[in-house]
Motif scaffolding. Structure first.
Motif, PDB file in Angstrom:
ATOM      1  N   ASP A   1      18.495 -43.939 -42.712  1.00  0.00           N
ATOM      2  CA  ASP A   1      19.034 -44.637 -42.401  1.00  0.00           C
ATOM      3  C   ASP A   1      18.676 -45.142 -40.584  1.00  0.00           C
ATOM      4  O   ASP A   1      19.217 -44.477 -39.962  1.00  0.00           O
ATOM      5  CB  ASP A   1      20.565 -43.904 -42.240  1.00  0.00           C
ATOM      6  CG  ASP A   1      21.851 -44.239 -41.906  1.00  0.00           C
ATOM      7  OD1 ASP A   1      21.349 -45.351 -41.029  1.00  0.00           O
ATOM      8  OD2 ASP A   1      23.043 -43.695 -42.136  1.00  0.00           O
ATOM      9  N   ILE A   2      18.537 -46.371 -40.791  1.00  0.00           N
ATOM     10  CA  ILE A   2      18.080 -46.250 -39.354  1.00  0.00           C
ATOM     11  C   ILE A   2      19.218 -46.716 -38.294  1.00  0.00           C
ATOM     12  O   ILE A   2      19.217 -47.434 -36.957  1.00  0.00           O
ATOM     13  CB  ILE A   2      16.938 -48.220 -39.377  1.00  0.00           C
ATOM     14  CG1 ILE A   2      17.413 -48.702 -40.162  1.00  0.00           C
ATOM     15  CG2 ILE A   2      15.585 -47.592 -40.585  1.00  0.00           C
ATOM     16  CD1 ILE A   2      16.887 -50.408 -40.523  1.00  0.00           C
ATOM     17  N   ALA A   3      20.197 -47.302 -39.310  1.00  0.00           N
ATOM     18  CA  ALA A   3      21.610 -47.665 -38.070  1.00  0.00           C
ATOM     19  C   ALA A   3      22.209 -46.533 -37.509  1.00  0.00           C
ATOM     20  O   ALA A   3      22.647 -46.175 -36.253  1.00  0.00           O
ATOM     21  CB  ALA A   3      22.912 -48.124 -38.928  1.00  0.00           C
ATOM     22  N   LEU A   4      21.765 -45.399 -37.931  1.00  0.00           N
ATOM     23  CA  LEU A   4      21.992 -43.743 -37.800  1.00  0.00           C
ATOM     24  C   LEU A   4      21.141 -42.974 -36.964  1.00  0.00           C
ATOM     25  O   LEU A   4      21.515 -43.062 -35.578  1.00  0.00           O
ATOM     26  CB  LEU A   4      22.760 -42.533 -38.446  1.00  0.00           C
ATOM     27  CG  LEU A   4      22.772 -41.457 -38.655  1.00  0.00           C
ATOM     28  CD1 LEU A   4      23.959 -41.786 -37.249  1.00  0.00           C
ATOM     29  CD2 LEU A   4      22.929 -40.668 -39.216  1.00  0.00           C
ATOM     30  N   PHE A   5      20.346 -43.269 -37.139  1.00  0.00           N
ATOM     31  CA  PHE A   5      18.956 -42.571 -35.796  1.00  0.00           C
ATOM     32  C   PHE A   5      18.355 -44.219 -35.757  1.00  0.00           C
ATOM     33  O   PHE A   5      17.249 -44.549 -35.894  1.00  0.00           O
ATOM     34  CB  PHE A   5      17.966 -41.918 -37.260  1.00  0.00           C
ATOM     35  CG  PHE A   5      18.504 -40.390 -37.680  1.00  0.00           C
ATOM     36  CD1 PHE A   5      18.499 -39.838 -37.209  1.00  0.00           C
ATOM     37  CD2 PHE A   5      19.337 -40.907 -39.155  1.00  0.00           C
ATOM     38  CE1 PHE A   5      18.743 -38.395 -37.477  1.00  0.00           C
ATOM     39  CE2 PHE A   5      19.686 -39.638 -40.206  1.00  0.00           C
ATOM     40  CZ  PHE A   5      19.482 -38.548 -38.446  1.00  0.00           C
ATOM     41  N   ARG A   6      18.570 -43.833 -34.559  1.00  0.00           N
ATOM     42  CA  ARG A   6      17.617 -45.334 -33.446  1.00  0.00           C
ATOM     43  C   ARG A   6      17.482 -44.316 -32.196  1.00  0.00           C
ATOM     44  O   ARG A   6      18.899 -43.276 -31.327  1.00  0.00           O
ATOM     45  CB  ARG A   6      19.147 -45.951 -33.880  1.00  0.00           C
ATOM     46  CG  ARG A   6      20.195 -45.838 -32.867  1.00  0.00           C
ATOM     47  CD  ARG A   6      21.528 -46.834 -33.009  1.00  0.00           C
ATOM     48  NE  ARG A   6      22.811 -46.683 -32.426  1.00  0.00           N
ATOM     49  CZ  ARG A   6      23.166 -45.519 -32.674  1.00  0.00           C
ATOM     50  NH1 ARG A   6      23.135 -44.674 -33.520  1.00  0.00           N
ATOM     51  NH2 ARG A   6      24.165 -45.102 -32.285  1.00  0.00           N
ATOM     52  N   PRO A   7      16.770 -45.526 -31.826  1.00  0.00           N
ATOM     53  CA  PRO A   7      16.821 -44.112 -30.354  1.00  0.00           C
ATOM     54  C   PRO A   7      17.945 -45.299 -28.878  1.00  0.00           C
ATOM     55  O   PRO A   7      18.728 -45.941 -28.913  1.00  0.00           O
ATOM     56  CB  PRO A   7      15.883 -45.874 -29.143  1.00  0.00           C
ATOM     57  CG  PRO A   7      15.140 -46.193 -30.625  1.00  0.00           C
ATOM     58  CD  PRO A   7      16.339 -46.469 -31.193  1.00  0.00           C
ATOM     59  N   GLN A   8      17.946 -43.635 -28.178  1.00  0.00           N
ATOM     60  CA  GLN A   8      19.286 -43.548 -27.472  1.00  0.00           C
ATOM     61  C   GLN A   8      18.958 -43.833 -26.120  1.00  0.00           C
ATOM     62  O   GLN A   8      18.348 -42.883 -25.800  1.00  0.00           O
ATOM     63  CB  GLN A   8      20.320 -42.726 -28.254  1.00  0.00           C
ATOM     64  CG  GLN A   8      20.910 -43.107 -29.481  1.00  0.00           C
ATOM     65  CD  GLN A   8      21.897 -41.844 -30.273  1.00  0.00           C
ATOM     66  OE1 GLN A   8      22.438 -41.000 -29.074  1.00  0.00           O
ATOM     67  NE2 GLN A   8      22.449 -41.966 -31.584  1.00  0.00           N
TER      68      GLN A   8
ATOM     69  N   VAL B   1      18.979 -31.755 -50.045  1.00  0.00           N
ATOM     70  CA  VAL B   1      20.476 -31.789 -49.895  1.00  0.00           C
ATOM     71  C   VAL B   1      20.060 -33.392 -49.641  1.00  0.00           C
ATOM     72  O   VAL B   1      21.617 -33.920 -49.818  1.00  0.00           O
ATOM     73  CB  VAL B   1      21.350 -31.568 -49.314  1.00  0.00           C
ATOM     74  CG1 VAL B   1      22.552 -31.614 -48.915  1.00  0.00           C
ATOM     75  CG2 VAL B   1      21.251 -29.697 -49.728  1.00  0.00           C
ATOM     76  N   THR B   2      19.676 -34.326 -48.388  1.00  0.00           N
ATOM     77  CA  THR B   2      19.723 -35.516 -47.257  1.00  0.00           C
ATOM     78  C   THR B   2      19.650 -36.120 -48.713  1.00  0.00           C
ATOM     79  O   THR B   2      20.108 -37.373 -48.761  1.00  0.00           O
ATOM     80  CB  THR B   2      18.751 -35.394 -46.524  1.00  0.00           C
ATOM     81  OG1 THR B   2      19.829 -34.636 -45.248  1.00  0.00           O
ATOM     82  CG2 THR B   2      19.174 -36.880 -46.145  1.00  0.00           C
ATOM     83  N   THR B   3      18.257 -35.960 -49.398  1.00  0.00           N
ATOM     84  CA  THR B   3      17.868 -37.207 -50.314  1.00  0.00           C
ATOM     85  C   THR B   3      18.913 -37.217 -51.054  1.00  0.00           C
ATOM     86  O   THR B   3      19.162 -38.893 -52.023  1.00  0.00           O
ATOM     87  CB  THR B   3      16.882 -36.750 -50.844  1.00  0.00           C
ATOM     88  OG1 THR B   3      15.465 -36.698 -49.620  1.00  0.00           O
ATOM     89  CG2 THR B   3      15.548 -37.581 -51.993  1.00  0.00           C
ATOM     90  N   LEU B   4      19.225 -36.057 -52.703  1.00  0.00           N
ATOM     91  CA  LEU B   4      20.229 -36.494 -53.066  1.00  0.00           C
ATOM     92  C   LEU B   4      21.639 -37.156 -52.535  1.00  0.00           C
ATOM     93  O   LEU B   4      22.037 -37.938 -53.357  1.00  0.00           O
ATOM     94  CB  LEU B   4      20.578 -35.522 -53.346  1.00  0.00           C
ATOM     95  CG  LEU B   4      19.370 -33.965 -54.737  1.00  0.00           C
ATOM     96  CD1 LEU B   4      19.420 -33.034 -55.005  1.00  0.00           C
ATOM     97  CD2 LEU B   4      18.933 -35.192 -55.860  1.00  0.00           C
ATOM     98  N   SER B   5      21.903 -37.050 -51.592  1.00  0.00           N
ATOM     99  CA  SER B   5      22.898 -37.187 -51.020  1.00  0.00           C
ATOM    100  C   SER B   5      23.602 -39.140 -50.965  1.00  0.00           C
ATOM    101  O   SER B   5      24.163 -39.574 -51.575  1.00  0.00           O
ATOM    102  CB  SER B   5      23.831 -36.894 -49.769  1.00  0.00           C
ATOM    103  OG  SER B   5      24.239 -35.359 -49.942  1.00  0.00           O
ATOM    104  N   ARG B   6      22.076 -39.271 -50.040  1.00  0.00           N
ATOM    105  CA  ARG B   6      21.479 -40.504 -50.540  1.00  0.00           C
ATOM    106  C   ARG B   6      21.668 -41.196 -50.666  1.00  0.00           C
ATOM    107  O   ARG B   6      21.653 -42.503 -51.515  1.00  0.00           O
ATOM    108  CB  ARG B   6      20.114 -40.360 -48.800  1.00  0.00           C
ATOM    109  CG  ARG B   6      20.797 -40.393 -47.985  1.00  0.00           C
ATOM    110  CD  ARG B   6      21.819 -41.653 -47.033  1.00  0.00           C
ATOM    111  NE  ARG B   6      22.093 -40.627 -45.752  1.00  0.00           N
ATOM    112  CZ  ARG B   6      22.683 -40.917 -44.732  1.00  0.00           C
ATOM    113  NH1 ARG B   6      23.776 -42.264 -45.401  1.00  0.00           N
ATOM    114  NH2 ARG B   6      22.385 -41.009 -43.560  1.00  0.00           N
ATOM    115  N   THR B   7      20.741 -40.839 -51.965  1.00  0.00           N
ATOM    116  CA  THR B   7      20.794 -41.237 -53.406  1.00  0.00           C
ATOM    117  C   THR B   7      22.227 -42.058 -54.259  1.00  0.00           C
ATOM    118  O   THR B   7      22.211 -42.832 -55.311  1.00  0.00           O
ATOM    119  CB  THR B   7      19.479 -40.701 -54.643  1.00  0.00           C
ATOM    120  OG1 THR B   7      18.466 -40.376 -53.999  1.00  0.00           O
ATOM    121  CG2 THR B   7      19.334 -40.763 -55.883  1.00  0.00           C
TER     122      THR B   7
END
Length: 341
Positions: free
Chosen positions: A164-171, A18-24
């Motif tokens: 998505d490197i803007a969303l997934f990032r070190p916090q 689902v993630t792959t299809l949504s991003r595509t």
């Protein structure tokens, strides 16, 4: 281009397909293409036995035929081998329309894990039959392509995965739900909690520190009862998921059946090295000794991964964009000179 994607896996399901299809879909639309996803939400459906979150469309062909007739797509992509996938395949074959498929899930292995009396050979024979008429069958990795070739699949093409490197990032901030005095290191898993994910291989390990399990599924009740010392927090999404991943020290991926394992990229984008078995998926995602550790002894993989560089993990993730992956998908949409009936 007007593109239709038919998929048995779609919202509100939570998984890598689902993630792959949504991003595509989003990337294709950003490029100016018109994209429609046809999922089970448009049909009467029933829950997959033993897996309530997955809905299967009931006798979808007549309604799907009307939808596809009205859409008049330039390209049809069939993403899954469920009821909708078979109905879309039938539609294309009856009308002599070329189409592509994709191989996201090792269904023969999943079925065999749940029902050991079903031989792998039977599952693969059914999968070959499903994908054979496609112009191209898209696969995520080199190892998956080689495995399918060995199983007699043809007309394979590559369609990678991104993050998505803007969303997934070190916090730096730890989620409030995690105890501040949680013993370290923190070993993290995220994904479906189901038999095919092989979670006991992780949860049975005698590791220092603590274990965090992000996700849900049909195996959660049993796993939570068997492994009460682990922290189960259910599904998390978006910023919240990124926060939980960032709180960890090592991401543990015990599955032996995933074709890719998108969540490994998301974890690496958050700075977590990966511990996994050296199988399809991790072999293509993880750089052994640099962004993770692959070993047939998962305990050794975990201990080997904990001292690897968070910066190296982030750098690898930054090189994986959804835009580049979508260009691969788009290139595969071009008709082939040997299009079959």
């Amino acid at each position: 281009m007007k593109i239709v994607i038919c998929s048995d896996a779609w919202h509100p399901q939570v998984n890598g397909v689902v993630t792959t299809l949504s991003r595509t879909r989003d990337a294709l639309r950003a490029m100016g293409h018109e994209v429609t996803v046809i999922g089970p939400d448009r049909f009467r459906s029933v829950a997959l036995p033993g897996y309530a979150e997955i809905r299967l469309a009931l006798l979808p062909y007549r309604r799907l035929r009307r939808l596809l007739d009205a859409l008049q797509a330039d390209h049809i992509h069939i993403a899954t081998e469920g009821p909708l996938g078979w109905a879309a395949r039938r539609y294309c074959l009856q009308r002599g329309l070329p189409f592509n498929t994709s191989y996201h899930t090792q269904f023969p292995e999943y079925v065999h894990a749940r029902y050991p009396f079903v031989p792998l050979a039977v599952g693969y024979a059914l999968m070959r039959r499903f994908h054979r008429p496609a112009q191209r069958t898209l696969v995520a990795t080199e190892h998956m392509e080689r495995l399918l070739q060995e199983r007699g699949f043809t007309h394979l093409a590559r369609w990678g995965r991104g993050v998505d490197i803007a969303l997934f990032r070190p916090q730096a901030r730890q989620p409030a739900e995690l105890p501040t005095d949680l013993p370290r290191p923190l070993w993290v898993y995220a994904g479906r909690l189901a038999v095919e994910k092989n979670l006991p291989a992780f949860l049975e390990l005698s590791l220092p520190g603590s274990k965090l399990v992000i996700g849900d599924g049909p195996a959660r009740r049993d796993l939570q009862a068997r492994f009460a010392e682990a922290h189960f927090v259910g599904y998390r999404f978006g910023e919240e998921l990124a926060g939980f991943l960032s709180a960890g020290d090592v991401f543990v991926f015990p599955s032996r059946t995933d074709t890719f394992g998108l969540v490994m990229l998301e974890a690496m984008a958050c700075g977590l090295p990966v511990a996994a078995f050296p199988v399809t998926g991790p072999l293509d995602v993880v750089r052994h000794g640099e962004t993770g550790c692959l070993h047939e002894d998962l305990q050794q993989a975990c201990l080997g991964a904990q001292n690897l560089s968070a910066e190296a993990c982030r750098r690898q993730a930054e090189a994986m964009s959804w835009e580049a992956c979508t260009q691969q998908f788009l290139a595969a949409c071009r008709p082939t000179p040997d299009a079959r009936e």
